[in-house]
Write a protein that holds these residues in place. Structure first.
Motif, short mmCIF file in Angstrom:
data_model
loop_
_atom_site.label_atom_id
_atom_site.label_comp_id
_atom_site.label_asym_id
_atom_site.label_seq_id
_atom_site.Cartn_x
_atom_site.Cartn_y
_atom_site.Cartn_z
N ALA A 1 0.84 -1.21 0.00
CA ALA A 1 0.00 0.00 0.00
C ALA A 1 0.87 1.26 0.00
O ALA A 1 0.56 2.23 -0.70
CB ALA A 1 -0.94 0.00 1.20
N GLN A 2 1.96 1.25 0.77
CA GLN A 2 2.84 2.42 0.80
C GLN A 2 3.51 2.65 -0.56
O GLN A 2 3.66 3.80 -0.99
CB GLN A 2 3.89 2.26 1.90
N LYS B 1 2.24 1.64 -3.51
CA LYS B 1 1.17 2.03 -4.44
C LYS B 1 0.73 3.47 -4.22
O LYS B 1 0.48 4.21 -5.17
CB LYS B 1 -0.02 1.09 -4.27
N ASN B 2 0.64 3.89 -2.97
CA ASN B 2 0.17 5.24 -2.64
C ASN B 2 1.30 6.27 -2.59
O ASN B 2 1.06 7.42 -2.24
CB ASN B 2 -0.56 5.22 -1.29
N ASN B 3 2.51 5.83 -2.91
CA ASN B 3 3.69 6.70 -2.88
C ASN B 3 3.83 7.40 -1.52
O ASN B 3 4.10 8.60 -1.46
CB ASN B 3 3.65 7.72 -4.02
N SER B 4 3.66 6.62 -0.46
CA SER B 4 3.74 7.19 0.90
C SER B 4 4.87 6.58 1.72
O SER B 4 4.92 6.77 2.93
CB SER B 4 2.40 7.00 1.62
N ASP C 1 9.60 7.98 -3.50
CA ASP C 1 8.95 7.30 -4.62
C ASP C 1 9.70 6.00 -4.94
O ASP C 1 10.69 5.98 -5.68
CB ASP C 1 8.91 8.22 -5.83
N GLU D 1 -2.16 -6.39 -6.18
CA GLU D 1 -2.65 -6.36 -4.80
C GLU D 1 -3.23 -7.70 -4.35
O GLU D 1 -3.05 -8.10 -3.20
CB GLU D 1 -3.70 -5.25 -4.65
#
Length: 159
Positions: free
Chosen positions: A41-42, A44-47, A52, A91
């Protein structure tokens, strides 16, 4: 068929490709990084804390392919005309599929460059996500397809 990187005395040998025809050669390699849902998730969400993840891994994979001859002793230094790194975030299976395509006009194939590129990209993904998921697994690294030279086209699907 004999191993091409071993001479008649059983010694390591860099193959002489000077008599081979220059042809367009291309290879595609692929591998997977299996990771936790949180780490995925991190990405994919660029978090992710390191930034990046996919952009850094893409550049690393390109650099890796270009450095293949410096890492694999009997590989020829090649002037690659194209290196392309692509990621598929899956995912459902908690994985990032990484693909590297290398191309050139030359006298020897680019399978090793594609494999090196995909491995360096996968290792970079691992490095950037290891704080979130140290149990990640890199797997299924393989050549999918190659073309050019006297053997022509080969595809894993075709055997």
């Amino acid at each position: 068929m004999a191993l091409s990187h071993v001479n008649q005395h059983g010694e390591a040998n860099m193959v002489d490709v000077s008599a081979k025809a220059v042809t367009t050669r291309e290879a595609i390699a692929e591998g997977e990084l299996h990771l936790s849902a949180d780490a995925l998730a991190q990405v994919k969400n660029n978090s992710a804390a390191k930034g990046d993840v996919l952009a850094v891994a893409r550049i690393a994979g390109i650099q890796g392919a270009k450095q293949c001859a410096n890492l694999i002793p009997l590989c020829h230094p090649l002037a690659l005309s194209k290196v392309d790194i692509q990621f598929t975030v899956d995912e459902e299976n908690q994985r990032i599929i990484t693909r590297c395509r290398c191309k050139l006009n030359g006298r020897t194939g680019v399978e090793m460059e594609a494999l090196t590129g995909v491995n360096v990209a996968l290792l970079t993904l691992f490095d950037m996500c290891k704080a979130v998921d140290p149990a990640m697994v890199i797997s299924n690294v393989r050549v999918l397809e190659k073309q050019g030279g006297k053997t022509g086209h080969w595809s894993r699907d075709e055997g």
